[in-house]
Design a protein around this motif. Structure first.
Motif, short mmCIF file in Angstrom:
data_model
loop_
_atom_site.label_atom_id
_atom_site.label_comp_id
_atom_site.label_asym_id
_atom_site.label_seq_id
_atom_site.Cartn_x
_atom_site.Cartn_y
_atom_site.Cartn_z
N ASP A 1 -5.46 14.85 -6.98
CA ASP A 1 -5.10 13.61 -7.67
C ASP A 1 -4.39 12.65 -6.73
O ASP A 1 -4.66 11.45 -6.74
N LEU A 2 -3.50 13.19 -5.91
CA LEU A 2 -2.81 12.35 -4.93
C LEU A 2 -3.80 11.79 -3.91
O LEU A 2 -3.70 10.62 -3.52
N ILE A 3 -4.77 12.58 -3.53
CA ILE A 3 -5.80 12.09 -2.60
C ILE A 3 -6.61 10.97 -3.25
O ILE A 3 -6.90 9.94 -2.61
N LYS A 4 -6.97 11.14 -4.53
CA LYS A 4 -7.71 10.08 -5.24
C LYS A 4 -6.87 8.81 -5.34
O LYS A 4 -7.40 7.70 -5.15
N ASP A 5 -5.59 8.95 -5.64
CA ASP A 5 -4.70 7.79 -5.70
C ASP A 5 -4.69 7.05 -4.36
O ASP A 5 -4.81 5.83 -4.30
N LEU B 1 5.09 10.32 -6.54
CA LEU B 1 6.15 10.49 -7.54
C LEU B 1 5.56 10.84 -8.91
O LEU B 1 6.08 11.69 -9.63
N ASP B 2 4.45 10.20 -9.25
CA ASP B 2 3.80 10.47 -10.53
C ASP B 2 3.29 11.91 -10.60
O ASP B 2 3.38 12.55 -11.65
N GLU B 3 2.77 12.41 -9.50
CA GLU B 3 2.30 13.79 -9.48
C GLU B 3 3.48 14.76 -9.67
O GLU B 3 3.37 15.74 -10.41
N ILE B 4 4.60 14.48 -9.04
CA ILE B 4 5.79 15.32 -9.23
C ILE B 4 6.22 15.26 -10.69
O ILE B 4 6.51 16.30 -11.31
N ALA C 1 0.84 -1.20 0.00
CA ALA C 1 0.00 0.00 0.00
C ALA C 1 0.87 1.25 0.00
O ALA C 1 0.62 2.20 -0.76
N PHE C 2 1.91 1.25 0.83
CA PHE C 2 2.82 2.40 0.88
C PHE C 2 3.49 2.63 -0.47
O PHE C 2 3.59 3.77 -0.94
N LEU C 3 3.97 1.57 -1.11
CA LEU C 3 4.66 1.71 -2.40
C LEU C 3 3.73 2.27 -3.47
O LEU C 3 4.14 3.12 -4.27
N ALA C 4 2.48 1.83 -3.48
CA ALA C 4 1.52 2.33 -4.47
C ALA C 4 1.23 3.82 -4.23
O ALA C 4 1.19 4.61 -5.18
N ILE C 5 1.04 4.19 -2.98
CA ILE C 5 0.76 5.60 -2.66
C ILE C 5 1.99 6.45 -2.95
O ILE C 5 1.88 7.55 -3.51
#
Length: 135
Positions: free
Chosen positions: A102-106, A85-88, A76-80
């Motif tokens: 978007d990070l909250i939705k992820d 990282l994707d948002e950056i 779970a931590f790795l996915a979040i």
């Protein structure tokens, strides 16, 4: 059987590569449904996209023979973290942006999947335990 095991080991990395590729292009570059609610669908996919990554990390640890409650949390931590990282990454892509929503939705997608799978696991343990009592 070894093929399946090795396949599980490469899945999260391949999927992260796909996410990176899709994030490197404008929103409608790869997938354009032409529907009026296209952006709504894509926004909702954040939930599914990172929940899927979480499940692929679970399969990774399963393939290693190391699926435990600790590696479940790590998955779970790795996915979040990859969502972060994707948002950056998107902040450096023209026509894309990094947003907190978007990070909250992820994160919500991962946590909902985490909770559902945890409940399924608990119910399986309870079922097995009740079968032992009956014997």
């Amino acid at each position: 059987m070894k093929f399946v095991r090795y396949f599980f080991l490469i899945l999260p990395f391949g999927y992260m590569g796909l996410i990176w590729y899709l994030s490197s292009h404008p929103q409608d570059h790869v997938i354009d449904t032409g529907l009026s609610y296209d952006s709504t669908i894509k926004e909702a996919l954040h939930l599914v996209e990172f929940a899927t990554l979480y499940v692929l990390w679970l399969l990774f640890f399963y393939g290693l023979g190391k699926l435990t409650p600790a590696t479940n949390k790590l998955s779970a931590f790795l996915a979040i973290a990859y969502g972060f990282l994707d948002e950056i990454h998107q902040s450096f892509v023209p026509s894309r942006s990094a947003t907190l929503i978007d990070l909250i939705k992820d994160t919500i997608g991962v946590l909902v999947c985490y909770i559902i799978l945890k409940q399924i696991y608990k119910s399986q343990i309870e079922i097995k335990g009740s079968n032992n009592i009956e014997k």
